[in-house]
Design an enzyme around this catalytic site. Sequence first.
Site, PDB file in Angstrom:
ATOM      1  N   LYS A 198      46.041  42.356  50.906  1.00  0.00           N
ATOM      2  CA  LYS A 198      45.273  43.462  51.475  1.00  0.00           C
ATOM      3  C   LYS A 198      44.549  44.179  50.342  1.00  0.00           C
ATOM      4  CE  LYS A 198      45.565  47.514  54.434  1.00  0.00           C
ATOM      5  NZ  LYS A 198      45.479  48.688  53.557  1.00  0.00           N
ATOM      6  N   ASP A 210      48.171  41.524  35.096  1.00  0.00           N
ATOM      7  CA  ASP A 210      46.984  41.413  34.251  1.00  0.00           C
ATOM      8  C   ASP A 210      47.258  41.847  32.807  1.00  0.00           C
ATOM      9  OD1 ASP A 210      45.552  40.427  36.338  1.00  0.00           O
ATOM     10  OD2 ASP A 210      44.129  42.087  36.496  1.00  0.00           O
ATOM     11  N   SER A 235      48.974  45.781  49.701  1.00  0.00           N
ATOM     12  CA  SER A 235      48.293  47.020  49.365  1.00  0.00           C
ATOM     13  C   SER A 235      48.805  47.621  48.048  1.00  0.00           C
ATOM     14  CB  SER A 235      48.492  47.958  50.558  1.00  0.00           C
ATOM     15  OG  SER A 235      47.780  49.105  50.422  1.00  0.00           O
TER      16      SER A 235
END
Lengths: 548, 547
Positions: A314, A300, A289
Amino acid sequence: MRAGRGWAATAVVLGAAIVTGGSLLQSQAIDGVSNATLFDLVHRYVAERYVDEVNPDSLYEMAIDGLLVELGDPYAAYIRGTDDGTLLSNNYGGVGMRVLAGEDGISVLGVIPGSPSSRLDLEKMDRLIEVDGESTLGWDQETAVNALRGPRGEPVEVLVRRDGVAEPFEVVIVRDEVHLDATRSVLLEGDVGYVRLDQFSRSSAREIEAAIDRLLERGAKSVIIDLRWNSGGILPEAVEIADLFLEANSPVVETRGRDPQDNQRFTAPGPDRYPGLPMVLLVNGWSASASEIVAGALQDFDRAVVMGSRTFGKGVMQSVFPLPGRRYLRLTTGTWYTPSGRSIHRERNLESELGSSEFNQAVVEAVELGLADAPMRSPVAEADTTDRQVFHTAGGRRVYGGGGIQPDILIQPDTLTTPEQQLRAAMIEAEVSLSDLSLRFAVDWVRAHPGAKPTQVTPEIRRQFVDYVQQETEGVIDEVLLEEGSGLVDYRLGSQLASIAFDSEAELKTLIDGQREVQDAAALLRAAATPEQLISLAMADAAGTSGG
Amino acid sequence: MTAMRRTGTMRVYRTTVAALVAMAGLAGGGALMERAAAAQEAEAFDRAQLRRVTQIIEQRFVEPLPPDRLYRMAIDGMLGELGDPNTRLVDADSATNLEITITGNYGGLGIRVQQVGGWVTIMSVISGTPAEREGLLTGDRIVGVDGASVAGWDEARVIDRLRGPVGDPVTVQVARIGLGEPLDITVVRDSIHVPPVLAYRDEGNVGVVQLTQFSREARDELRDAVETLIEEGATRLVLDLRGNPGGLLEEGVAVSELFLPRGSAIVSTASRVADQNVEYHSTEDAAFPDLPMVVLIDGASASASEIVAGALQDHDRALVIGLPSFGKGSMQTIYLLPGGHHLSLTTAAWYTPSGRSIQRERDENGLPLTPVIPGETGALRGSVPEPADTTSREVFHTAAGRPVYGGGGIVPDVLVRDTASEAERHLGAELQREALSIRQLAFRFGVQWTGEHPELEPHFTITPEMRAAFLELLRTEGVEIDESTYEAVAPLVDRFLAVQLANTAFGELEALRRSNQGDVAFEAAVDRLRAAESTPELLEAEAAATP
């Protein structure tokens, strides 16, 4: 057959009703009757005629629970009578102590700085022999915790026995909101800072920032942020943590739901607070999460190297809706995407995973007793990226959608040797916990050796521990098992001794010294001067691994 | 062997003792529940809470769901939370199946079907139906209905397509062994009556009646069948309730009535509402007061079957032989709801005349929590009579003072348990590995062989050629079995082949006769009946035989 004929007659009439009803049905169709109407009828039949009596109002609650089961959303829940506060942050009304209940009363394992207990100068290794006038001898852990917890502002009276003080003395602690710092940090060799975040609560970003600033003041040149076992928390906090390391206006995460208010783009409001600071994020199969949001965003933007094992996956978010009567509905309302546009969600049968005793045992040992990284099987099958959708980072590196965050450098957690596994299995079988036994032994040992600072488990300490375990388990866990599984024994026992004998930082250092992931991360960071260098080193490392 | 019984795939309500009650009951029902104002307030609050929850889900849940669908999920969820597998909402489109259970009638063709090797296949053709008149045959594979392919469909979907209003035609495309091209056969749907009774007289004087379900005319058809058997010379009766899942409560009572004196208690029900606390007594003179009889039961005999077995056992009217029954001691009422839906609701528990409930507790997978006999599942054949484990069960007494037991189904007076030999277990494991069953393979063999050998006589025996052909079929299907093992399982294989050949070539009754030959429970019944002149004699002999 007294009633038989009457029944047959009823049945015949209705039998006819079914037959004609069949054709009526086609013209009226189902939309003639709403399921809401149907629900009311069914509810009434059950309330009035079901063979066992069921409360009509509890039937509605059963309907709500059942509806959520039927939804197939493993995160949905109807929560009753919980205070909003405990749901979203880790503040509770308490005294601010970590305690262990035992035959000789409640031992204080730690006092949280700034808590009511610390203000009253209660100390580690104090023994609480009475709580509110009742003897605590022989209490179990749950009884002890429940007795100390209570509404804020309410006093609790404890009778304290302290080594070196002749008479027990009384202390009245007024329960207050206790804030648990979710971060722990230490400076490792080679000026590598280490910060562990156990969960995301309302002040996590502030705590991480403070921890890194302290480490930098002490000369840290790079930092490890450890998100292993961190199962997440609140979304805005994840965004704020990512913001610490990203340039202003960088996208962090995007949520998409069906309702427009669930479609949100979160961007970093401020500049990178630590430009040029090389960073490694440590993750494992229980990082979930909010942990994955941070790892995804920093991966990224090539801002940190992600190391460890594949994360939980998740990729959905829940909202908590307050309802009247102190009830709450938790519901999955959206899917989130990293800046490169990937969802890392992995479909899974949560119930069966959470239900396995191995999982529970591991989580209890690792999380509740504050032991990071109990060596165990990773919950996620490793790293087959062949079928996964490819995305690209800002710098053009390949990253993958679905199935959790794939670390840039994969480190298999240490696995147990066969004798260690046998020891573990025997302990599960005997329903005893090595962590718990270690902790109890450590408390006794430290009490018996005031001032001692055990930096490792000596043969003498282990000898005593083996005797202790054999005695506690009535010989079920025998000497042979313990000697052959000594690697695991030393690891657990060493951690617990350190946690009792040392202050927080020394304890943490002892704890992570034996962890391969941390050592590998520190080694990589020592070799890199800038984030860019770190990334190229990581790429070379990964290429080497996959090539070999 | 219960080969034929398992083909009844069109029945959905296997375990329903259905008693129908009018919707009108609901209107006045509110008066039953006098509730304090506080309780009503709590109910109103929780009702509003449910509405809020559905609204939130409707607006915000990650997947779109129509609000009306949410209420349906709330119904299923609420009933699911009750933890009673027999309490559930039945959709309008499944309701026709319920009607079949109650009346035994539907608009259809008159075939029993089952999926065999990927195709829905005709397992038997009911005599006197349009299917028989138009020439549909056992073993035909249904490949199309009304011009559309049904490849890959399951039974329920094909059955749904085949059923329809009486008088409407349906064109069935079937693939038949020996024909190069599929065959189109148009059948006009008719009201199909599934006869619940199969009866024959064995070589001696024992009448055999198999009752497959308690549909509305079960009692009348059973009485007619027994009367015919007596006319033909039967002086003893085997009432076979194995595999019978039950049906209407009133038919269970009516069937018991055929054998018990006027005034005998049969069953009583206990519920929270007055209109369902009923004591059923026999109101007629017994049609067959003295016929010596055995009732056969097994683990699939449920509800109404257990009412009959329990009443006849408690009145010492029949010797009960076989395996402990299913243990369904609750009763459902079917409520008609608007829109053609039905609510099946457990409203009462029932008790045998001696006062026992035979309800057996089960886990969420339907497996018994306490097996009545050690290892009570998965048997093939062979006879190992052994005492049931009744040590921890409540004891009741029959009219004559014999002990009977509460809970865990009806325990037979004579327990006959099938066990498999080592070779049979090997074959079973091999078949399981290939996801095959010997019954299905024997069925395929039967269809093939009958097609190629129309000369088969009703008194056929299993020949070495048949055995060899079946071994070849087994091996083609990937079953690894050597000659000596095959030799060792020959008696088992022979019985399966005989049953399926009889079924394909001569129909259900012949198949039943073959299936009973060599069946341990059946033979235990016949042996005892031949040696006794009356039911009391049967029971005395059994009491003398058991220490």
